[in-house]
Structure formats: structure tokens, C-alpha cells
Design an enzyme around this catalytic site. Structure first.
Site, PDB file in Angstrom:
ATOM      1  N   ASP A   8      38.067  48.846  36.683  1.00 12.89           N
ATOM      2  CA  ASP A   8      38.320  48.338  38.034  1.00 12.89           C
ATOM      3  C   ASP A   8      37.061  47.636  38.536  1.00 12.89           C
ATOM      4  O   ASP A   8      35.979  48.225  38.539  1.00 12.89           O
ATOM      5  CB  ASP A   8      38.699  49.504  38.954  1.00 12.89           C
ATOM      6  CG  ASP A   8      39.290  49.020  40.270  1.00 12.89           C
ATOM      7  OD1 ASP A   8      39.517  47.806  40.418  1.00 12.89           O
ATOM      8  OD2 ASP A   8      39.510  49.877  41.146  1.00 12.89           O
ATOM      9  N   ASP A 103      42.102  42.452  39.313  1.00 15.88           N
ATOM     10  CA  ASP A 103      40.769  43.018  39.026  1.00 15.88           C
ATOM     11  C   ASP A 103      40.836  44.427  38.452  1.00 15.88           C
ATOM     12  O   ASP A 103      39.917  45.208  38.584  1.00 15.88           O
ATOM     13  CB  ASP A 103      39.911  43.008  40.288  1.00 15.88           C
ATOM     14  CG  ASP A 103      40.295  44.114  41.256  1.00 15.88           C
ATOM     15  OD1 ASP A 103      41.493  44.436  41.332  1.00 15.88           O
ATOM     16  OD2 ASP A 103      39.396  44.648  41.916  1.00 15.88           O
ATOM     17  N   GLU A 104      41.929  44.722  37.765  1.00 15.02           N
ATOM     18  CA  GLU A 104      42.167  46.098  37.344  1.00 15.02           C
ATOM     19  C   GLU A 104      42.958  46.099  36.046  1.00 15.02           C
ATOM     20  O   GLU A 104      43.917  45.353  35.914  1.00 15.02           O
ATOM     21  CB  GLU A 104      43.029  46.736  38.418  1.00 15.02           C
ATOM     22  CG  GLU A 104      42.772  48.167  38.720  1.00 15.02           C
ATOM     23  CD  GLU A 104      43.802  48.639  39.734  1.00 15.02           C
ATOM     24  OE1 GLU A 104      44.489  49.602  39.423  1.00 15.02           O
ATOM     25  OE2 GLU A 104      43.934  48.005  40.798  1.00 15.02           O
TER      26      GLU A 104
HETATM   27 MG   LIG Z   1      38.795  46.733  42.440  1.00 17.51          MG
END
Ligand SMILES: [Mg+2]
Length: 413
Positions: A8, A103-104
Site C-alpha cells: 500500500d 495504489d494498493e
Molecule cells: Mg495507500
């Protein structure tokens, strides 16, 4: 025994903006627009979060809370570029990668010990590689399930790596709040608190039968989660096994092409409602609405818009698809209309108080509507204007492997 990582990126949008303007570093930064604009906050730096600023909050509220913050516009092209670099690093590290959002990602590194070393060493190696490729901080959780990896990456923030050794899962989870379980939102948390369950350890020691009686299938899943398992149908597929676009959509072809704006807008509203109903069935929230328009000559256009906040509410989808339609319809007869919800997530994320109040009102109204629909069929209740003409529709579901999304009961009681 499997080993999963959850990667993350830390304060992703803000960190990307800092790459372009290093003077922002360490300062309270609000991404999303100027403080006098009508929009909402896309992201806030850790320094701004200390003042209570968070994403999806109106920019004006953010300004009141933190007037000395630096307000910058968002740049989705920059975020996509950075995200692509992250994906590249991940794919070079393991063939089994599933992006959960921009973003993960989850990655399965089972069996890669000879290549990458033991899990903690491998996680540090990956952490460094992402940093080197992007210049961005990230956090990695590692463990025997995706659930555990996800909880770990959250605990590792900012810029940390956390691995829970096999056998230590329950001990690690026990002192954490039940809310830390992905998929446990405000509502489940409240019901659990009412039972005196505040920590994951309390949940783990509870009789499974009681949880099932109280929450149905979701209760069984909760019992498994409290043990650190991808339980109750969690993450059915393999990581990286399903690269389908993640979306829920409905479309309809008119019996006779039409340029009647009343028919077109009513149809759009109906399609939006159907998409929203299915989002609620799956307990998914959508951030992006896409309109599909096909004219008599089969020329087809799709136009998408990202919402200020994730939603599963009819009126949000109706408003958004109608706006897209009004901005893009050229007045010619239409052959096919479609509405698609994507950018799916397993909870609604953070919403402003005002938004929350509005949503609560809608939710109680809509759950009543859904109950009636369940009993009497989809055509019994409609918020949309009355339909003209016959209606043939096609549905498409491509569901993401979001924590908690699949094992929720498909229909509410
Ligand atoms: Mg994040």
C-alpha cells in the site's frame, strides 16, 4: 502454507505531488483544488490529517480546519504514471499480482523463498525496489492470508514493513479493534459493540454459532477473519488469476432507435437504479460512473466520470449518468444506452458529515425499496420517471476480489 504481501503506497496522491514540488514535504498539504472551490479533498498529507482533514471532505471545511495548509490541484495523469511504475516492480517480483486500487496490491509470493529469501527479507527487498523505482514511500504487510497482509500493511504505516510469522496470527490480531478487519464498517462495528465485542480477540473467543445466528453468513466469515483467515469465501480466486475489468453494468437496446429525451433520460435512470441495486446486493461501492451511447449507425461512445465519494446509492448514479448524457448526447437517435459502475471498493471510505447524513437517509429508504423488490420483483418499485416503451436489458458483473465483498450475503434479509 501460503505467503501473501499487501503493498500500500503511503499518502499516495500527496506523495506524488511532493515528487513534483519537494517544498511540499512535511507540510500540511491538501490535494483536490483551491480552498474556495466547491469540490472535495482527494487526499491530505499526514501533517494535514493531524488537523482532522481527510479525503472526501469539502475543500472549504478543510480550509476551516487547517487554514495554513497548502492546497494543490490533483493530477490523475501523474498518479497513473506512478501507479504503472509500481505495477511494473510488482510484476517483476511475482507473477501473481492483483491491483486492489490505484495504489494498493496483493501479491502471492508463495514458493519464492529461493529467489527472494524468507518473507521478511523479501518484503524489505520489495519495499526498497518500489522506493527506488518511484521515489515514493510504501508499506508492506506480510502473512499467511490476504486478510492478515492487509491488516499488517495498515499497522506498518508509514513507510514500514510488518510480517506476522505463521502461528502468531491470533496473538497479533487479538488487541486490535474489530474495525481493523477489512469489511467491518460502522454498521457492523456498532452491532458488535452492542454485543460487548470491541477487540478482534473478543470476536475470536465468541461462539461461532452465535455469530452466525446474529449475522448469518457474514457472521461465519467474521469468525474466520478473527482467526486471521481468508474465511467464508474470502478471496476465492488466486491472486493475479482474474484480470477482468472490475465493474457492474446494465445496458439496453431500444426496440426502435429514439431521440425522445424523456424516454432516454428515464431509461438512463432505470439503468442507474439497476446498477445501484446490484452494488448494494454485493455490498460494493463505486467511484466511477460510465455512460455508453450507441447511435443508429452503430458509432459507440463511452464517457466516464469519477465521483467525489464512493457510492451505491441510486440518486448519485442517476445524477452522474444524466449529466454525462446531457454533456455528450448529440441529439441523434440512440440505439443503445448503458450505465457502468467501476472503481469498486468494499466500503464507502470516508465521507463528510453532510454527505453521511444524506446517505443515511437514502440508505434507509433504499433498503426498504430493496426489500420490496426482493419480494415482488425488480419492476415493482422505481425511483425513476415512468418508462416508455419496452425494456430489454443486459447485465454484466465483473466483481473484484475485495476483502469482505464476496462473502456478504448476496441479498439482504
Ligand atoms: Mg495507500
Amino acid at each position: 502454507m501460503k505467503t501473501f504481501f499487501h503493498v500500500d503506497m503511503d499518502a499516495f496522491f500527496v506523495s506524488v505531488e511532493e515528487l513534483y514540488d519537494p517544498s511540499l514535504k512535511g507540510k500540511p498539504v491538501v490535494v483536490g483544488g483551491r480552498p474556495d472551490q466547491r469540490g472535495v479533498v482527494s487526499a491530505a498529507s499526514y501533517a494535514a490529517r493531524r488537523y482532522g482533514v481527510h479525503s472526501a471532505m469539502p475543500l472549504r471545511t478543510a480550509y476551516k480546519l487547517c487554514p495554513h495548509a497548502i492546497f494543490v490541484d490533483g493530477h490523475s495523469d501523474r498518479y497513473r504514471q506512478s501507479s504503472a511504475k509500481v505495477v511494473e516492480v510488482l510484476r517483476a517480483f511475482s507473477p501473481q499480482v492483483s491491483m486492489a486500487s490505484i495504489d494498493e496490491a496483493y501479491i502471492d509470493i508463495t514458493g519464492s523463498e529461493r529467489l527472494h529469501g524468507p518473507p521478511l527479507e523479501a518484503a524489505h527487498k520489495l519495499h526498497e525496489r518500489i522506493r527506488a523505482a518511484t521515489g515514493l514511500n510504501n508499506s508492506i504487510g506480510a502473512g499467511t492470508s490476504r486478510l492478515l497482509a492487509k491488516i499488517c500493511s495498515d499497522q506498518a504505516k508509514p513507510n514500514g514493513v510488518l510480517w506476522i510469522a505463521p502461528g502468531m496470527e491470533a496473538r497479533f490480531l487479538a488487541p486490535l479493534d474489530v474495525r481493523k478487519i477489512p469489511g467491518v464498517g460502522k454498521v457492523t462495528e456498532k452491532s458488535l459493540h452492542a454485543l460487548g465485542i470491541r477487540k478482534i480477540g473478543d470476536l475470536a473467543s465468541l461462539d461461532t454459532a452465535l455469530l452466525e445466528q446474529r449475522f448469518g453468513k457474514w457472521g461465519l466469515a467474521l469468525a474466520g477473519k478473527a482467526q486471521g483467515l481468508d474465511a467464508g469465501g474470502w478471496f476465492d480466486g488466486e491472486v493475479g488469476g482474474d484480470e477482468e475489468p472490475k465493474s457492474v453494468s446494465h445496458e439496453t437496446t431500444f426496440d426502435k432507435d429514439t431521440a425522445d429525451v424523456v424516454v432516454l433520460e428515464a431509461t438512463l435512470a432505470k439503468l442507474s437504479e439497476m446498477v445501484a441495486t446490484r452494488l448494494r446486493d454485493y455490498r460494493l461501492w463505486s467511484r466511477t460512473v460510465q455512460l455508453k451511447l450507441r447511435y443508429s449507425d452503430f458509432s459507440t461512445y463511452t464517457r466516464a466520470r469519477t465521483l467525489d465519494h464512493a457510492t451505491q446509492i441510486d440518486i448519485d448514479l442517476i445524477e452522474c449518468s444524466r449529466r454525462l448524457f446531457q454533456e455528450n448526447w448529440n441529439g441523434r437517435p440512440v440505439r443503445l444506452l448503458g450505465v457502468q459502475a467501476s472503481g469498486l471498493q468494499g466500503d464507502e471510505g470516508q465521507v463528510s458529515l453532510l454527505e453521511e447524513e444524506k446517505n443515511q437517509r437514502w440508505k434507509s429508504a433504499l433498503s426498504a425499496v430493496d426489500r420490496i423488490r426482493d419480494r415482488f420483483g425488480a419492476s415493482s418499485v422505481s425511483l425513476a420517471s415512468s418508462m416508455k416503451g419496452s425494456f430489454r436489458e443486459r447485465a454484466h458483473d465483473a466483481l473484484p476480489d475485495i476483502p469482505g465483498a464476496k462473502d456478504h450475503p448476496k441479498r439482504r434479509k
